[in-house]
Motif scaffolding. Structure first.
Motif, short mmCIF file in Angstrom:
data_model
loop_
_atom_site.label_atom_id
_atom_site.label_comp_id
_atom_site.label_asym_id
_atom_site.label_seq_id
_atom_site.Cartn_x
_atom_site.Cartn_y
_atom_site.Cartn_z
N GLU A 261 -17.22 23.26 38.59
CA GLU A 261 -17.69 24.48 39.26
C GLU A 261 -17.60 24.36 40.77
O GLU A 261 -17.37 25.36 41.47
N LEU B 169 -23.34 24.70 48.39
CA LEU B 169 -23.48 24.25 47.01
C LEU B 169 -24.36 23.01 46.96
O LEU B 169 -24.15 22.04 47.69
N LYS C 275 -15.46 26.92 43.03
CA LYS C 275 -16.12 27.66 44.10
C LYS C 275 -15.37 27.53 45.42
O LYS C 275 -15.10 28.52 46.10
N GLU D 235 -13.57 30.60 47.39
CA GLU D 235 -14.23 31.06 48.61
C GLU D 235 -13.48 30.69 49.88
O GLU D 235 -13.70 31.30 50.93
#
Length: 262
Positions: A126, A2, A130, A134
């Motif tokens: 976000e 990210l 994430k 994940e």
């Protein structure tokens, strides 16, 4: 990986000095994390902010855009009635995330404010979503953390609804001691700096500031607490627990964090 938005920075300092070291420790108390999980948490994009007492971190009605992690200082959750009366519904100590409850919600239904001056690390919502989706271990740790917060809310409802004023205040003082102890910040035999005013204690216990002052003097006269300005200590910890009807089960703190004191 990210990428951090322009206003956010990733830190690469040693884990023990990292702003998220406390968060990783608290999450790992709920779920074993791999080295990769810990590294992913430490490298979450974040923006450090110094905040004054009373600063809003979350506002009711707003769309969640970031989740703050409390680096220093204290914060509290609150809701306000239509005529402006405030009810404090939870406290936060360093190392805790301030908005896991809104991680997958469209709008915030309550407020979070700074109780004292302190520092937070803002993580884009976000980024937390994430990593939770994940990395199953991180996701489970976040879920358990949120479930523990719900457990604390249940205990606060019981405290305000069914305990008398003496027990309410004693219970709150016990809870704060244990949560600081679990984070390595204090021991009840040495006491701690109470960061709440009598008005804030009143809003957390459903009492008036005058009543809080009277109960504190009562606990002091009984030899259950000793006050020196903001510092508060407990000469008879076990008796204070009995007065507060305090059982730490609802905090789900592992025994290793209590060093045998509790």
């Amino acid at each position: 990986m990210l990428c951090a938005p322009p206003d956010y920075a990733e830190s690469h300092v040693a884990d023990t000095d990292h702003p998220f070291a406390g968060l990783v420790s608290r999450l790992e108390a709920n779920q074993t994390l791999s080295r990769e999980d810990r590294e992913a948490l430490l490298h979450l994009p974040n923006k450090l902010r110094q905040l004054d007492p009373g600063t809003y971190i979350v506002r009711e009605g707003d769309r969640p855009r970031a989740c703050g992690v409390l680096i220093s200082g204290f914060a509290y959750r609150q809701k306000v009635t239509g005529d402006g009366a405030r009810q404090i519904i939870g406290l936060h100590v360093p190392g805790e995330a301030l908005d896991f409850q809104n991680l997958f919600l469209e709008v915030s239904d309550h407020n979070v404010q700074m109780l004292t001056r302190g520092e937070i690390a803002e993580v884009p919502i976000e980024a937390f979503q994430k990593i939770a989706l994940e990395r199953p271990n991180v996701g489970r740790a976040i879920l358990v953390t949120t479930l523990v917060e719900a457990s604390v809310f249940r205990e606060w409802v019981l405290n305000i609804g069914r305990r008398d004023s003496r027990s309410r205040l004693a219970h709150l003082l016990c809870e704060f001691a244990l949560r600081l102890e679990a984070g390595g910040a204090a021991r009840p035999d040495h006491g701690y700096e109470l960061p709440m005013t009598q008005e804030q204690l009143a809003d957390a216990t459903g009492l008036t500031p005058v009543h809080v002052n009277r109960v504190l003097k009562m606990l002091e006269a009984e030899g259950l607490i000793v006050r020196n300005r903001r510092h508060i200590s407990f000469p008879d910890w076990h008796r204070l627990r009995d007065v507060g009807d305090f059982n730490q089960r609802y905090l789900h703190v592992r025994d290793r964090a209590t060093n045998g004191v509790f």
